[in-house]
Enzyme design. Structure first.
Site, short mmCIF file in Angstrom:
data_model
loop_
_atom_site.label_atom_id
_atom_site.label_comp_id
_atom_site.label_asym_id
_atom_site.label_seq_id
_atom_site.Cartn_x
_atom_site.Cartn_y
_atom_site.Cartn_z
N HIS A 1 1.84 4.48 -2.91
CA HIS A 1 2.01 5.93 -2.73
C HIS A 1 3.40 6.36 -3.20
O HIS A 1 3.58 7.39 -3.84
CB HIS A 1 1.86 6.30 -1.25
CG HIS A 1 0.46 6.32 -0.73
ND1 HIS A 1 -0.53 7.10 -1.29
CD2 HIS A 1 -0.14 5.65 0.30
CE1 HIS A 1 -1.67 6.93 -0.61
NE2 HIS A 1 -1.45 6.04 0.35
N GLU B 1 -4.54 7.96 -3.14
CA GLU B 1 -5.09 6.72 -2.59
C GLU B 1 -5.40 5.72 -3.70
O GLU B 1 -5.33 4.51 -3.49
CB GLU B 1 -6.35 7.06 -1.77
CG GLU B 1 -6.69 6.07 -0.69
CD GLU B 1 -5.69 5.96 0.44
OE1 GLU B 1 -4.84 6.86 0.61
OE2 GLU B 1 -5.72 4.93 1.15
N HIS C 1 0.83 -1.21 0.00
CA HIS C 1 0.00 0.00 0.00
C HIS C 1 0.87 1.27 0.00
O HIS C 1 0.74 2.13 -0.87
CB HIS C 1 -0.92 -0.01 1.24
CG HIS C 1 -1.83 1.16 1.34
ND1 HIS C 1 -3.13 1.13 0.91
CD2 HIS C 1 -1.63 2.42 1.82
CE1 HIS C 1 -3.70 2.32 1.11
NE2 HIS C 1 -2.81 3.12 1.68
N GLU C 2 1.80 1.34 0.94
CA GLU C 2 2.66 2.53 1.01
C GLU C 2 3.57 2.60 -0.22
O GLU C 2 3.89 3.69 -0.71
CB GLU C 2 3.49 2.53 2.30
CG GLU C 2 2.69 2.52 3.60
CD GLU C 2 1.69 3.65 3.72
OE1 GLU C 2 1.87 4.71 3.08
OE2 GLU C 2 0.68 3.47 4.43
#
Lengths: 509, 509
Positions: free
Chosen positions: B275, B301, B271-272
């Protein structure tokens, strides 16, 4: 018409202003630490831009009209007497910087920043190829600037005093010539004596394999014993170990681990730890002022050298900690007794490279540099003749001669970075440390026993009381006077080194 | 008399000015990262002072007369047409900020910063004790400020649009009501269907012991496979994982390791990492401008959720990587086949806590918050009635009811921090991700095979081309339009979730 202002108003404005400068410096400090400890390679260029922006900001603030007006106003009689000591000293500190920088033509300063930045790159390549000629044009310009700089900022007596003042305020060529002269007179023959003695300690076991993790654990243990506060700092790994004080609550130390020579990490950590204790124990009342740092390079070095040598290479220290070291050394020292270990870690003798030099010969390396740079600044020596002069000086002081400039005149980055006047601080640090140690013995006559017991707290507390807490509130010579009652006196160092090395090398008087 | 200025001169002044603001922000970013990853505890207070100094500086620069003059000058007809697109967009970007902030009374802004800072502390205590009453007075003031803020900065249509604009520029209540309405209509029954299905996957094995070091090695492997550039970033450990882009060459990711649930680290890192790919791949030409960041919270997001779910929870991905995971899992998954593993990591169902929610129910948690905060801002709901409204909303959307406010209205920090208008971005990110995925399939029709082969580079490159590189040069809706040809359209997400969960839960149509 004179507009009358309230002292409190100007004082508040001044405090806010210098606090902001400090805050910018702290941000820069963290970025510098980060760049050396693990910042991603590809972000470095942009990070340098940010560092440039912050340092320009600080430079501009140091020399602004606003700064000048605040200084002048606060120094007016009607305000000055109402100020507390910290504010007074802060005003004098920034005024000193203002007066210096304001006399340097801005375009010359800017060109010099670019010059030294390029010179460091050129130096690195020159050193690698042992090719002084490629570095010579840079160094000529740098020396030229420093000669002019001395004129711009002014000096009394020797021109080199102008440069000394940036690193060791209050010290002059007269004093240093006398101090370094005595050191030479005593250390040169002492080094010769030990070289001739044939009593070199056995050192082979020092290079036994010592696992990195265990070195790290031991380094942390010793830092803790020294009273380094891990809640106000951290230990990381870098190629070139350093200590950086961001604020007294955040003073970071780095070290490096050589699995074939534990001394790099252990003594390196103790050394940087000595710097760190200074920065961690500066009085809280100075935070946010220009005074919340070590008072000079020399006093700072006295702290690192005191811990590294006067504590870390003391027999008492190892009486307590040798067993601990042994227990994590993977059996390497099992057959080595304390006395042999102590002699080994104090091995001394002439060498070519300053940063690898031992406690006994280190000052001679520094004296060589001091004499050369003093001659350069006073136009008694030209850069083109420097390599030959370097080699002769090494021969004269240490009896060794570099086979090429890479292990000679090109070994240090300082001159490439424009740091003329810095080197003497290293040797002065030794001299100060020995003086402080002697003064400490008046209060802690059981110093040897404290080390044997691993009770280092009283030692650290003594340094905090007499040195650390004051930050820049006291000048270097003021600290020395207050603690020892005298000025710079090399006899203590000479006595300490003579006693120690005559014993270790079993010399006859 | 009009003083004529050269376009180039103002442009250069403007560029230098915004670059300086960026540099200050980068310094603040590094300090924030450092505070969370290992800064010594005792330095934190002074570090906050430095952060405060830098952020005041940026705030002052954003709203200065100098800024206003540069904007006005550059927007004059004689200059505007000569500007390049990046400068034009930069001017519009800072003008937007200027216009907003300039309308907020400075004393109200300052009081609000203090209020939210105190509110976060109060919230933490309130949450721990599940005591809404102690937090209520803070939240009332925060809501009151946000109602006024909307009036100060202005809006068209719904008052809440003013707040939305800070996080998701271009989006309005009309659009979101329609999008979220469709999501509700489809997801609420789907969640009910899977709850009733009795086909829950077996998940017990997910909680087997998984050594931290191995999780770290696997997380790094996957980051590398995603084309995260470790020369332009690093992976550290923190309590609350995050990604921070300091500049495209320095984008740092953090994660955390739970030895009893590897999913925390693995899906958290992916997830990170999503980003991070965004920030690492912003065009170099935007560095130093106000445009070198993600264009909105929602688009950001969309990137993290795309990688976490559309890639990381895809059967193809695990076809390739399950064996690698198994080999470091210490034997825990040896008897678990790929299909069972895939079903387990996609387990779904109603729950109370947003940050623990699964891919299917997550949007419903967001919709609940959106409807409540929209009602608060429009004065259709008062803070005192919020806990009850919260519980009813959870019941309505998910069929669950908190037993106390700690697992209800007090669970998120956002409102305490004053972030009204932020929540919708999370669900919009899902919607965008599904739309981007559909558009990607037009170019990469072999998407499933690429994942099966572990060939993630074309996937990353597609995102860089269509999303990452543009930074803030394009607004969120502009990106969507350019890539998908349409506006916000929830049908793609609804289709994706229906297909996926009907298969996993073996539902009949």
């Amino acid at each position: 018409m004179t507009v009358s202002v309230q002292t409190e108003t100007v004082k508040e404005q001044f405090s806010g202003y210098v606090k902001k400068m400090n805050d910018f410096k702290e941000a820069s400090g963290l970025m510098a630490w980060d760049l050396r400890t693990g910042a991603p390679r590809k972000g470095a260029k942009q990070r340098s831009e940010v560092l440039g922006t912050l340092s320009s900001e600080v430079f501009a603030m140091s020399t602004s009209e606003e700064m000048k007006t605040m200084i002048d106003t606060l120094k007016e009689e009607e305000h000055w007497y109402k100020l507390d000591d910290i504010t007074k000293k802060s005003v004098l500190e920034v005024e000193k910087t203002y007066n210096k920088i304001a006399n340097v033509p801005p375009e010359e300063h800017k060109a010099y920043v670019i010059l030294t930045s390029n010179a460091e790159v050129a130096w690195e390549q020159a050193k690698e190829k042992a090719n002084f000629a490629s570095f010579q044009p840079y160094l000529e310009k740098i020396v030229d600037y420093n000669r002019k700089y001395a004129e711009w900022v002014g000096y009394e007596g020797n021109k080199y005093n102008a440069l000394l003042d940036d690193f060791e305020p209050g010290l002059t060529v007269d004093v240093i010539d006398s101090v370094f002269g005595k050191l030479k007179d005593n250390l040169v023959p002492l080094v010769k004596q030990i070289t001739d003695s044939k009593n070199d300690p056995e050192t082979g076991f020092l290079f036994s394999h010592f696992p990195k993790e265990n070195q790290e654990a031991f380094s942390k243990q010793i830092l803790g014993e020294m009273q380094y506060d891990f809640d106000a700092g951290r230990l990381d790994t870098t190629v070139h170990p350093f200590c950086i004080g961001l604020n007294p609550g955040d003073v970071r130390v780095t070290t490096k681990y050589d699995e074939s020579d534990f001394r790099t990490a252990v003594f390196g950590t103790i050394h940087e730890g000595g710097h760190a204790l200074y920065e961690q124990n500066i009085s809280e009342s100075l935070v946010g002022t220009p005074l919340a740092g070590g008072t000079s390079m020399g006093i700072h070095e006295s702290q690192s050298l005191f811990w590294e040598n006067f504590v870390g290479r003391h027999i008492g220290f190892w009486t307590r900690y040798y067993q601990d070291l042994k227990s994590v050394a993977g059996g390497s020292f099992d057959s080595v007794d304390l006395h042999s270990f102590f002699r080994a870690i104090n091995v001394a003798g002439p060498s070519l490279i300053r940063i690898e030099a031992d406690e006994l010969t280190y000052c001679l390396h520094i004296i060589a540099r001091y004499e050369l740079e003093k001659a350069l600044i006073n136009e008694e020596l030209e850069v083109r003749d420097l390599p030959e002069a370097w080699n002769n000086k090494m021969d004269e002081l240490l009896g060794v001669r570099p086979s090429h400039d890479g292990e000679g005149v090109l070994q240090d980055v300082h001159w490439a970075g424009g740091m003329f006047g810095y080197f003497p601080s290293y040797a002065l640090g030794y001299v100060y440390a020995a003086q402080l140690k002697a003064a400490m013995l008046n209060d802690l006559s059981n110093f040897d026993e404290l080390l044997e017991q691993g009770n280092l707290k009283p030692v650290k507390e003594w340094m905090t009381e007499h040195v650390h807490q004051h930050g820049k509130m006291k000048e270097p010579l003021e600290i020395l006077k207050d603690v020892t009652g005298s000025g710079v006196d090399p006899d203590y160092l000479i006595g300490y080194l003579s006693d120690k090395y005559k014993t270790i090398y079993e010399l006859k008087d």
